[in-house]
Design a protein around this motif. Structure first.
Motif, PDB file in Angstrom:
ATOM      1  N   LEU A   1      43.967  33.399  25.135  1.00 30.17           N
ATOM      2  CA  LEU A   1      44.185  34.906  24.624  1.00 30.17           C
ATOM      3  C   LEU A   1      42.405  35.123  24.690  1.00 30.17           C
ATOM      4  CD1 LEU A   1      45.284  37.481  23.667  1.00 30.17           C
ATOM      5  CD2 LEU A   1      45.217  36.361  21.373  1.00 30.17           C
ATOM      6  N   GLN A   2      41.704  34.259  24.071  1.00 29.32           N
ATOM      7  CA  GLN A   2      40.349  34.595  24.262  1.00 29.32           C
ATOM      8  C   GLN A   2      39.679  34.620  25.614  1.00 29.32           C
ATOM      9  OE1 GLN A   2      39.087  31.136  22.068  1.00 29.32           O
ATOM     10  NE2 GLN A   2      39.248  31.859  20.069  1.00 29.32           N
ATOM     11  N   SER A   3      40.369  33.823  26.345  1.00 28.22           N
ATOM     12  CA  SER A   3      39.861  34.011  27.925  1.00 28.22           C
ATOM     13  C   SER A   3      40.421  35.299  28.348  1.00 28.22           C
ATOM     14  CB  SER A   3      40.550  32.781  28.613  1.00 28.22           C
ATOM     15  OG  SER A   3      39.901  31.633  28.196  1.00 28.22           O
ATOM     16  N   ARG A   4      41.308  35.767  28.159  1.00 25.29           N
ATOM     17  CA  ARG A   4      41.914  37.107  28.692  1.00 25.29           C
ATOM     18  C   ARG A   4      41.104  38.082  28.091  1.00 25.29           C
ATOM     19  NH1 ARG A   4      47.026  34.302  28.262  1.00 25.29           N
ATOM     20  NH2 ARG A   4      47.344  35.452  26.069  1.00 25.29           N
ATOM     21  N   ASP A   5      40.652  37.926  26.779  1.00 22.26           N
ATOM     22  CA  ASP A   5      39.847  39.215  26.145  1.00 22.26           C
ATOM     23  C   ASP A   5      38.454  39.092  26.715  1.00 22.26           C
ATOM     24  OD1 ASP A   5      41.776  39.908  24.526  1.00 22.26           O
ATOM     25  OD2 ASP A   5      41.035  38.831  22.616  1.00 22.26           O
ATOM     26  N   LEU A   6      37.861  37.807  27.070  1.00 23.23           N
ATOM     27  CA  LEU A   6      36.778  37.848  27.877  1.00 23.23           C
ATOM     28  C   LEU A   6      36.756  38.516  29.059  1.00 23.23           C
ATOM     29  CD1 LEU A   6      33.767  36.522  28.143  1.00 23.23           C
ATOM     30  CD2 LEU A   6      34.779  34.454  28.895  1.00 23.23           C
ATOM     31  N   ALA A   7      37.629  38.358  29.833  1.00 21.57           N
ATOM     32  CA  ALA A   7      38.064  39.156  31.322  1.00 21.57           C
ATOM     33  C   ALA A   7      37.950  40.522  31.072  1.00 21.57           C
ATOM     34  CB  ALA A   7      39.221  38.705  31.942  1.00 21.57           C
ATOM     35  N   ASP A   8      38.681  41.041  29.868  1.00 22.56           N
ATOM     36  CA  ASP A   8      38.783  42.557  29.712  1.00 22.56           C
ATOM     37  C   ASP A   8      37.353  42.975  29.484  1.00 22.56           C
ATOM     38  OD1 ASP A   8      41.421  42.137  30.266  1.00 22.56           O
ATOM     39  OD2 ASP A   8      41.922  42.436  28.290  1.00 22.56           O
ATOM     40  N   GLN A   9      36.479  42.050  28.625  1.00 21.05           N
ATOM     41  CA  GLN A   9      35.168  42.406  28.325  1.00 21.05           C
ATOM     42  C   GLN A   9      34.363  42.649  29.508  1.00 21.05           C
ATOM     43  OE1 GLN A   9      33.627  39.683  25.469  1.00 21.05           O
ATOM     44  NE2 GLN A   9      31.402  40.447  25.691  1.00 21.05           N
ATOM     45  N   LEU A  10      34.764  41.737  30.408  1.00 16.71           N
ATOM     46  CA  LEU A  10      33.841  41.949  31.608  1.00 16.71           C
ATOM     47  C   LEU A  10      34.249  42.627  32.823  1.00 16.71           C
ATOM     48  CD1 LEU A  10      33.076  38.033  31.947  1.00 16.71           C
ATOM     49  CD2 LEU A  10      31.446  39.786  31.167  1.00 16.71           C
ATOM     50  N   ALA A  11      35.276  43.325  32.594  1.00 15.62           N
ATOM     51  CA  ALA A  11      35.895  44.350  33.492  1.00 15.62           C
ATOM     52  C   ALA A  11      34.790  45.167  34.433  1.00 15.62           C
ATOM     53  CB  ALA A  11      36.927  44.980  33.050  1.00 15.62           C
ATOM     54  N   GLY A  12      33.923  45.684  33.370  1.00 17.10           N
ATOM     55  CA  GLY A  12      33.089  46.667  34.038  1.00 17.10           C
ATOM     56  C   GLY A  12      31.632  45.872  34.654  1.00 17.10           C
ATOM     57  N   GLU A  13      31.686  44.697  34.667  1.00 18.20           N
ATOM     58  CA  GLU A  13      30.396  44.202  35.205  1.00 18.20           C
ATOM     59  C   GLU A  13      30.409  43.733  36.602  1.00 18.20           C
ATOM     60  OE1 GLU A  13      27.632  43.180  33.464  1.00 18.20           O
ATOM     61  OE2 GLU A  13      27.989  43.432  31.461  1.00 18.20           O
ATOM     62  N   ARG A  14      31.401  43.947  37.449  1.00 10.80           N
ATOM     63  CA  ARG A  14      31.225  43.798  38.725  1.00 10.80           C
ATOM     64  C   ARG A  14      30.892  42.384  39.089  1.00 10.80           C
ATOM     65  NH1 ARG A  14      31.448  48.366  41.916  1.00 10.80           N
ATOM     66  NH2 ARG A  14      30.362  47.299  43.554  1.00 10.80           N
ATOM     67  N   ILE A  15      31.455  41.364  38.364  1.00  4.36           N
ATOM     68  CA  ILE A  15      31.480  40.190  38.580  1.00  4.36           C
ATOM     69  C   ILE A  15      31.835  39.526  40.003  1.00  4.36           C
ATOM     70  CG2 ILE A  15      32.191  37.476  37.719  1.00  4.36           C
ATOM     71  CD1 ILE A  15      30.440  39.179  35.672  1.00  4.36           C
ATOM     72  N   ALA A  16      30.731  38.913  40.772  1.00  2.38           N
ATOM     73  CA  ALA A  16      31.024  38.389  41.952  1.00  2.38           C
ATOM     74  C   ALA A  16      31.525  37.167  42.139  1.00  2.38           C
ATOM     75  CB  ALA A  16      29.417  38.303  42.679  1.00  2.38           C
ATOM     76  N   ARG A  17      31.505  36.244  41.294  1.00  4.82           N
ATOM     77  CA  ARG A  17      31.983  34.771  40.894  1.00  4.82           C
ATOM     78  C   ARG A  17      31.969  34.229  39.626  1.00  4.82           C
ATOM     79  NH1 ARG A  17      29.368  31.918  45.987  1.00  4.82           N
ATOM     80  NH2 ARG A  17      31.100  32.868  46.795  1.00  4.82           N
ATOM     81  N   VAL A  18      32.961  33.360  39.477  1.00  4.65           N
ATOM     82  CA  VAL A  18      32.861  32.669  38.095  1.00  4.65           C
ATOM     83  C   VAL A  18      32.563  31.213  38.608  1.00  4.65           C
ATOM     84  CG1 VAL A  18      34.202  31.608  36.450  1.00  4.65           C
ATOM     85  CG2 VAL A  18      34.746  34.146  37.103  1.00  4.65           C
ATOM     86  N   TRP A  19      31.302  30.693  37.879  1.00  2.00           N
ATOM     87  CA  TRP A  19      31.133  29.217  37.969  1.00  2.00           C
ATOM     88  C   TRP A  19      31.427  28.406  36.632  1.00  2.00           C
ATOM     89  CZ3 TRP A  19      27.529  27.509  41.958  1.00  2.00           C
ATOM     90  CH2 TRP A  19      27.160  28.235  42.879  1.00  2.00           C
ATOM     91  N   THR A  20      32.122  27.109  36.792  1.00  2.00           N
ATOM     92  CA  THR A  20      32.189  26.623  35.406  1.00  2.00           C
ATOM     93  C   THR A  20      31.934  25.252  35.413  1.00  2.00           C
ATOM     94  OG1 THR A  20      34.511  25.453  36.020  1.00  2.00           O
ATOM     95  CG2 THR A  20      34.412  28.035  35.729  1.00  2.00           C
TER      96      THR A  20
END
Length: 203
Positions: free
Chosen positions: A38-57
């Motif tokens: 759930l926290q991860s989905r919330d993080l994605a929603d938080q970043l929706a306006g950031e135009r994220i190009a890629r995720v590194w982990t």
């Protein structure tokens, strides 16, 4: 690091809440709990306006799972790097972690002694070197873009204040990062600057 006249915006998040096979300390990756998902989905929603190009982990499964959830919601791909993982537990593997076997070493790191070493594990110098190398790689690959890096609380609290020229090395002594807590960084030819820490704007 290459030419960074166009600033890269690097958003570094701690992974979501995790469960583990054992309560004993280890370097195993764990997996996301329902709360962590759930926290991860919330993080994605938080970043929706950031135009994220890629995720590194990090390559630890709790970070990979966090990154995959965010990437799926943002429709971007994921790259995994071992250098983003948490500092190793060393000789504390298989113990309960009570009392905290890392407290003295981590305090020494925050006080500026990066030669201090987790018994049987990494020194602060080694942790910083491998983590900074990946962030430099990310920045080089994403000039003029925004990108998410999913990592771990301990290594973030050590390394990020050392990179950002507007933070004290012990910035995190009283500011631990919550699960999916986010640090916003920008980097250009003048170096790294922290713009926010776990929701707190920084000058």
């Amino acid at each position: 690091m290459g030419d960074l006249q166009c600033a890269a915006r690097i958003l570094v998040a701690r992974h979501g809440a995790a469960d583990y096979e054992s309560e004993l300390l280890s370097d195993a990756g764990g997996w996301l709990s329902p709360a962590g998902r759930l926290q991860s989905r919330d993080l994605a929603d938080q970043l929706a306006g950031e135009r994220i190009a890629r995720v590194w982990t990090s390559d630890m499964s709790r970070a990979v799972q966090t990154g995959e959830i965010v990437a799926a919601r943002l429709d971007v791909d994921v790259i995994v790097r071992t250098g983003l993982r948490e500092f190793g537990v060393g000789d504390a593997a298989g113990t309960t972690g009570d009392p905290d076997p890392f407290a003295a070493t981590f305090a020494a790191w925050l006080d500026g002694d990066l030669t201090a070493r987790i018994p049987g594990g990494e020194s602060g110098l080694e942790v910083v070197a491998r983590y900074e190398a990946v962030l430099d790689e990310v920045a080089d690959a994403h000039r003029g873009e925004s990108v998410l890096v999913v990592s771990h609380g301990g290594v973030m609290c050590l390394v990020l204040p050392l990179l950002a020229r507007n933070l004290a090395p012990d910035h995190t002594r009283e500011l631990p990062l919550p699960n999916c807590g986010l640090v916003a960084l920008e980097v250009d030819d003048d170096g790294w600057v922290a713009r926010s820490w776990a929701g707190r704007a920084l000058g």
